[in-house]
Design an enzyme around this catalytic site. Structure first.
Site, PDB file in Angstrom:
ATOM      1  CB  SER A  92      -1.329   0.027   1.177  1.00 32.24           C
ATOM      2  OG  SER A  92      -1.622   1.281   1.418  1.00 32.24           O
ATOM      3  CE1 TYR A 126      -4.371  -2.377   4.673  1.00 29.02           C
ATOM      4  CE2 TYR A 126      -3.540   0.539   4.847  1.00 29.02           C
ATOM      5  CZ  TYR A 126      -3.980  -0.861   3.860  1.00 29.02           C
ATOM      6  OH  TYR A 126      -4.368  -0.636   2.913  1.00 29.02           O
TER       7      TYR A 126
END
Length: 310
Positions: free
Chosen positions: A183, A196
């Protein structure tokens, strides 16, 4: 003396910028046209895609099927897997296989390995992922211990365990490719999405080390750092210049496999990563924090209104 040093510094910065621009143009525009990316049909007969019923995973499944690979679709819900499998088979003359697996659990991998045994797997796309319901301070996340255990199991353990299942066969055959979906948040720490962000940083580091390990064994490893893409995970429904559909994102990203080992995959996202990694970290973290605090505030206000209405 100082004037000379300043000129050298500015020249170096300009050189690095122009070099990055050239690399971006080459990987995004030149390499796909010249077909310098990996030859998928030479990697093996099957491609395995996790998180295959939505977003980037589903788009990769279709793109790989378009290139003639048979597809193993892995996700949690059997009914959704069946729908995607039928869609692929109606579009391309390939075989499909579905495996229902809940990646929040760790007792699923023996069953997955058994289902994959004997298949000539050429491509693995480690895409399955999980984020927060909304940006939140770690100490305020509901049921944080269990929630974060599930998040780490999906975002971290799935990448390692799926690689351990598939990689030995690739090394033995001396061919194959692994795409690990990280990401943009791996490029800079994201407060309010702390676990995350950290899990995606693990994926990036794992990919870099693995790429060096297996490079001489004929296996290609790539780490993707996408920004926002239209999907259920991002909760964004409409595409724009900065937020592509999964299909448009993958059409660009798949052409970089074999060309770039670490990439944002999509031209606009590459520019964002470039800026994020070169601007002062404190400034970027401040901007990210303010943006995520704003999203958090909107979500909490909406929930408060809904609670009053009920």
């Amino acid at each position: 003396m100082w004037s000379f040093i300043g000129k050298i510094t500015v020249a170096y910065i300009i050189f690095k910028f122009l070099l990055s621009v050239c690399k971006g143009i080459y990987s995004s525009l030149v390499a796909p046209v010249l077909r310098l990316h990996i030859n998928f049909q030479k990697t093996g007969k099957w491609a395995v895609v996790t998180g295959a019923t939505d977003g980037i995973g589903k788009a990769y499944a279709f793109e790989l099927a378009k290139r003639g690979l048979d597809i193993v679709l892995i996700s949690r819900t059997p009914s959704k897997l069946e729908v995607v499998a039928k869609e692929i088979k109606s579009s391309y003359p390939v075989e499909t296989k579905i495996i229902a697996a809940d990646y929040t659990r760790l007792d699923i991998y023996d069953d997955i390995a058994r289902e994959l045994r004997g298949l000539d797997i050429g491509v693995l796309v480690n895409n399955v992922g999980m984020s927060y319901d909304y940006p939140e301070y770690l100490v305020k996340v509901p049921d944080a211990a269990n929630y974060m255990t599930s998040l780490v199991n999906i975002n971290v353990m799935s990448v390692v365990r799926m690689t351990l299942i598939v990689l030995p066969g690739m090394v033995e055959r001396k061919r194959g490719a692994i795409v690990n979906v990280s990401s943009l948040s791996a490029a800079v720490a994201a407060p309010l999405l702390t676990v995350y962000s950290a899990s995606k940083t693990f994926v990036e580091s794992f990919s870099a080390g693995l790429e060096r390990e297996v490079r001489d064994a004929g296996v290609t490893v790539q780490c993707l750092l996408p920004g926002f893409v239209v999907s259920k995970l991002s909760k964004i429904n409409r595409p724009n210049f900065q937020v592509p559909t999964p299909e448009n994102y993958v059409k660009q990203a798949i052409g970089t496999l074999g060309v770039e080992s670490r990439t944002a995959g999509y031209a606009v996202h590459k520019i964002i990563v470039y800026l994020v990694e070169r601007l002062p970290t404190a400034f970027i973290q401040l901007m990210v924090t303010k943006e995520l605090q704003g999203i958090r505030s909107k979500v909490l206000k909406r929930r408060e209104r809904e609670a009053k209405q009920n």
